[in-house]
Write a protein that holds these residues in place. Structure first.
Motif, PDB file in Angstrom:
ATOM      1  N   HIS A 160      45.215  49.722  42.421  1.00  0.00           N
ATOM      2  CA  HIS A 160      44.624  50.487  41.475  1.00  0.00           C
ATOM      3  C   HIS A 160      45.916  51.293  40.772  1.00  0.00           C
ATOM      4  CE1 HIS A 160      40.779  49.861  42.982  1.00  0.00           C
ATOM      5  NE2 HIS A 160      40.915  50.345  44.074  1.00  0.00           N
ATOM      6  N   SER A 161      45.558  51.832  39.586  1.00  0.00           N
ATOM      7  CA  SER A 161      46.548  52.682  38.767  1.00  0.00           C
ATOM      8  C   SER A 161      46.367  54.154  39.753  1.00  0.00           C
ATOM      9  CB  SER A 161      46.438  52.800  37.456  1.00  0.00           C
ATOM     10  OG  SER A 161      47.371  53.700  36.989  1.00  0.00           O
ATOM     11  N   SER A 178      47.839  51.810  45.810  1.00  0.00           N
ATOM     12  CA  SER A 178      48.736  51.934  44.821  1.00  0.00           C
ATOM     13  C   SER A 178      48.559  50.247  44.096  1.00  0.00           C
ATOM     14  CB  SER A 178      49.768  52.535  44.864  1.00  0.00           C
ATOM     15  OG  SER A 178      50.699  51.593  45.786  1.00  0.00           O
ATOM     16  N   VAL A 187      41.406  53.339  37.591  1.00  0.00           N
ATOM     17  CA  VAL A 187      42.316  54.485  37.617  1.00  0.00           C
ATOM     18  C   VAL A 187      41.925  55.502  38.511  1.00  0.00           C
ATOM     19  CG1 VAL A 187      43.546  56.309  36.046  1.00  0.00           C
ATOM     20  CG2 VAL A 187      42.910  54.053  35.151  1.00  0.00           C
ATOM     21  N   GLN A 221      44.788  48.768  29.905  1.00  0.00           N
ATOM     22  CA  GLN A 221      45.102  48.333  31.175  1.00  0.00           C
ATOM     23  C   GLN A 221      44.853  47.068  31.703  1.00  0.00           C
ATOM     24  OE1 GLN A 221      45.593  50.518  34.074  1.00  0.00           O
ATOM     25  NE2 GLN A 221      46.430  52.141  32.496  1.00  0.00           N
ATOM     26  N   ARG A 275      54.635  58.943  31.090  1.00  0.00           N
ATOM     27  CA  ARG A 275      54.309  57.587  31.518  1.00  0.00           C
ATOM     28  C   ARG A 275      54.066  56.739  30.321  1.00  0.00           C
ATOM     29  NH1 ARG A 275      50.031  55.969  36.016  1.00  0.00           N
ATOM     30  NH2 ARG A 275      49.114  54.187  35.307  1.00  0.00           N
ATOM     31  N   HIS A 327      42.168  47.558  39.516  1.00  0.00           N
ATOM     32  CA  HIS A 327      42.677  47.989  38.224  1.00  0.00           C
ATOM     33  C   HIS A 327      41.880  49.207  37.732  1.00  0.00           C
ATOM     34  CE1 HIS A 327      44.695  44.435  38.327  1.00  0.00           C
ATOM     35  NE2 HIS A 327      43.822  43.692  38.259  1.00  0.00           N
TER      36      HIS A 327
END
Length: 291
Positions: A200-201, A197, A177, A36, A287, A175
């Motif tokens: 963060h993921s 969004s 999840v 990430q 993904r 960052h």
């Protein structure tokens, strides 16, 4: 559920999710979330096959031969499970309610996370944030998270996704999840969804019971909104009435998907009368392919 029933269910969830994690799920999880972030590691000489874009032109010019910048992945992540515990999630037309399915999905994600040395946290919300567990590592911590979801008794019946996501942004570094697990029976959260969004993921997991989509032909029934108490009587003998009910719910689902797409939020749709493992793995593989 009483304490004994909760302990038995936690044990069953632990056995089931551990089996899945140790076979296929942890690999799918790692493929999606590794890397990430990246940090600079070292400069070394260029080798055949290295990406040209990684060349450090300043060092190359000074040394007279090609050198590249090498980076390493930041492996450890923070995984936040944001679980809707409003009154509507207590509904279930099969053996389990939406809240119980949410607990199982959260457990699967949490055990996958700790297997990859990530930290896991929990937020339970209704129309306010009612419970927060700071991210930590370890099996004991994950079992506590699962127990908290199963044992949770909401103080309020309503849903406020905007408030929950705003709280996420307050307590988490960028960052992270974030898995938002909800039936999304709420409105007015689009702006905060977009803000979160970007920070963060964010992955939205929508839970839906089959009776929220289709009605059986059983005569007159009274439907009650568990969050605001409003009721409506429907004659399910009418094919037109059943069709209209299904059409309205499909329309709401399509609008929700559009909100996710417009705000670049990945989403997973799960029916509580169908196995949830397949859509989760399908999402992770899609993904991974995009990455």
């Amino acid at each position: 559920m009483n304490e004994k029933e909760i302990l038995k269910k936690i044990q069953r969830i632990e056995i089931f999710t551990n089996r899945l994690v140790n076979t296929v799920f942890a690999g799918e999880y790692e493929s999606v979330f590794k890397g990430q972030g990246i940090t600079f590691d070292e400069v070394r000489e260029y080798q055949v096959g290295d990406e040209i874009r990684t060349i450090d032109w300043n060092v190359t010019a000074r040394m007279g031969q090609a050198y590249i910048k090498k980076y390493v992945e930041e492996r450890e992540l923070v995984i936040m499970l944001v679980v809707d515990m409003s009154a509507s999630t207590s509904f279930g037309s099969i053996a389990e309610t939406k809240a119980e399915i949410a607990a199982e999905i959260a457990a699967l994600l949490a055990f996958s996370a700790i297997k990859n040395n990530d930290r896991v946290g929990l937020i339970c919300f209704t129309d306010t944030v009612e419970h927060f567990v700071a991210p930590r590592k370890g099996k004991r911590h994950v079992l506590r998270v699962v127990r908290d979801i199963l044992h949770f008794q909401p103080k309020q019946p309503g849903t406020n996704i905007e408030t929950a996501l705003a709280f996420v942004d307050q307590v988490l570094k960028p960052h992270s999840v974030v898995f938002l697990i909800s039936d999304f029976k709420d409105t007015g959260y689009e702006k905060q969804l977009r803000l979160s969004s970007k920070r963060h993921s964010l992955i939205a997991i929508t839970l839906q019971d089959r009776r929220e989509v289709e009605l059986p032909d059983v005569g007159l029934i009274e439907l009650e909104d568990s969050e605001n108490g409003e009721t409506v009587v429907i004659d399910t003998r009418s094919e037109e009435a059943r069709h209209l009910y299904t059409e309205l719910n499909h329309r709401a689902e399509a609008e929700r998907r559009q909100i996710f797409r417009a705000n670049q939020v990945d989403s997973i749709h799960i029916r509580t009368d169908e196995p949830y493992v397949k859509p989760l793995i399908q999402f992770f593989r899609q993904r991974t392919a995009r990455r």
